[in-house]
Design a protein around this motif. Structure first.
Motif, short mmCIF file in Angstrom:
data_model
loop_
_atom_site.label_atom_id
_atom_site.label_comp_id
_atom_site.label_asym_id
_atom_site.label_seq_id
_atom_site.Cartn_x
_atom_site.Cartn_y
_atom_site.Cartn_z
N GLU A 34 -17.57 4.89 32.44
CA GLU A 34 -16.27 5.06 31.78
C GLU A 34 -16.22 6.37 31.02
O GLU A 34 -15.23 7.11 31.08
N SER A 35 -17.28 6.67 30.26
CA SER A 35 -17.28 7.90 29.45
C SER A 35 -17.32 9.15 30.32
O SER A 35 -16.89 10.22 29.89
N ALA A 36 -17.83 9.02 31.54
CA ALA A 36 -17.86 10.16 32.47
C ALA A 36 -16.54 10.33 33.21
O ALA A 36 -16.37 11.30 33.95
N GLY A 37 -15.62 9.40 33.03
CA GLY A 37 -14.31 9.51 33.66
C GLY A 37 -14.07 8.59 34.84
O GLY A 37 -12.98 8.56 35.39
N ALA A 38 -15.09 7.84 35.26
CA ALA A 38 -14.90 6.88 36.35
C ALA A 38 -14.20 5.66 35.78
O ALA A 38 -14.62 5.11 34.78
N ARG A 39 -13.12 5.25 36.39
CA ARG A 39 -12.35 4.12 35.90
C ARG A 39 -12.62 2.90 36.76
O ARG A 39 -12.68 2.99 37.98
N GLU A 40 -12.73 1.76 36.10
CA GLU A 40 -13.04 0.52 36.81
C GLU A 40 -11.87 0.06 37.66
O GLU A 40 -12.06 -0.57 38.69
N ARG A 68 -24.42 -3.13 31.20
CA ARG A 68 -23.37 -2.75 30.24
C ARG A 68 -23.44 -1.26 29.91
O ARG A 68 -22.42 -0.58 29.85
N GLU A 69 -24.65 -0.75 29.70
CA GLU A 69 -24.82 0.67 29.39
C GLU A 69 -24.34 1.55 30.54
O GLU A 69 -23.68 2.56 30.31
N CYS A 70 -24.69 1.18 31.76
CA CYS A 70 -24.26 1.97 32.92
C CYS A 70 -22.75 1.92 33.09
O CYS A 70 -22.13 2.94 33.44
N ARG A 71 -22.14 0.78 32.83
CA ARG A 71 -20.69 0.66 32.91
C ARG A 71 -20.02 1.55 31.86
O ARG A 71 -19.05 2.24 32.15
N GLN A 72 -20.57 1.55 30.65
CA GLN A 72 -20.02 2.39 29.58
C GLN A 72 -20.20 3.87 29.91
O GLN A 72 -19.30 4.68 29.67
N LEU A 73 -21.34 4.22 30.48
CA LEU A 73 -21.60 5.61 30.87
C LEU A 73 -20.61 6.05 31.95
O LEU A 73 -20.09 7.18 31.91
N PHE A 107 -21.04 5.10 40.67
CA PHE A 107 -21.63 5.62 39.44
C PHE A 107 -22.56 4.60 38.83
O PHE A 107 -23.71 4.90 38.48
N VAL A 108 -22.09 3.36 38.70
CA VAL A 108 -22.92 2.30 38.11
C VAL A 108 -24.14 2.03 38.98
O VAL A 108 -25.25 1.87 38.46
N ASN A 109 -23.96 2.00 40.29
CA ASN A 109 -25.10 1.78 41.20
C ASN A 109 -26.17 2.86 41.02
O ASN A 109 -27.36 2.55 40.94
N ARG A 110 -25.73 4.12 40.95
CA ARG A 110 -26.70 5.21 40.79
C ARG A 110 -27.42 5.11 39.45
O ARG A 110 -28.64 5.30 39.37
N CYS A 111 -26.68 4.82 38.39
CA CYS A 111 -27.27 4.68 37.06
C CYS A 111 -28.34 3.59 37.07
O CYS A 111 -29.44 3.79 36.56
N LEU A 112 -28.02 2.46 37.67
CA LEU A 112 -28.97 1.35 37.72
C LEU A 112 -30.18 1.70 38.60
O LEU A 112 -31.32 1.36 38.27
N ARG A 113 -29.93 2.39 39.70
CA ARG A 113 -31.03 2.80 40.59
C ARG A 113 -31.98 3.75 39.86
O ARG A 113 -33.20 3.63 39.98
#
Length: 145
Positions: free
Chosen positions: A54-60, A47-52, A129-135
């Motif tokens: 979104e806040s960085a401008g990446a849209r789902e 959830r945190e990575c998904r929110q990050l 973006f989410v993959n990198r955050c989680l990695r």
């Protein structure tokens, strides 16, 4: 009382909302880090990575969602045109266009939603973006489903 075209459009909106609930999620490999933090912490980190993202401008949103919107608009336009022609022949072009637009939009929406057979996959930039955050947190993403 709601008119028949209004009910059709309302049903389309409800179905669209339901399809939005079916989202893709990253699938995590149960490596040593995942096992040490557990499922609850992993879900929080997702959830945190998904929110990050979104806040960085990446849209789902993805191309599939855009295609559904495009099909809905095309269906509305085609339905309005054919409804106006049919209505003009019957003497009620305005009403025919309204009914045609509503039914065409609903057809376009439903064909876009049901034609894909599944939820729309997130945009590649969002997934990356989410993959990198989680990695960076220590997880291994095996894919999305």
């Amino acid at each position: 009382m709601i008119s028949k075209p209004g009910r059709i459009v309302g049903l389309g909106i409800i179905l669209s909302g339901l399809s939005a609930c079916a989202t893709y999620q990253p699938v995590l490999y149960p490596n040593s880090y995942y096992q040490s933090v557990g499922k609850v912490a992993a879900e929080r980190d997702i959830r945190e990575c998904r929110q990050l993202a979104e806040s960085a401008g990446a849209r789902e949103g993805s191309g599939s969602t855009g295609n559904t919107a495009r099909r809905t608009a095309i269906g509305a336009g085609a339905g309005a045109a054919s409804g106006a022609v049919g209505g003009a022949i019957a003497g009620a072009a305005g009403r025919g266009a309204m009914v045609g637009a509503a039914s065409g939009a609903t057809w376009g929406l439903l064909s876009g939603l049901l034609g894909s057979g599944s939820a729309s996959q997130p945009a590649p930039a969002y997934m990356n973006f989410v993959n990198r955050c989680l990695r960076e947190k220590g997880y291994e993403v095996t894919g999305w489903q």
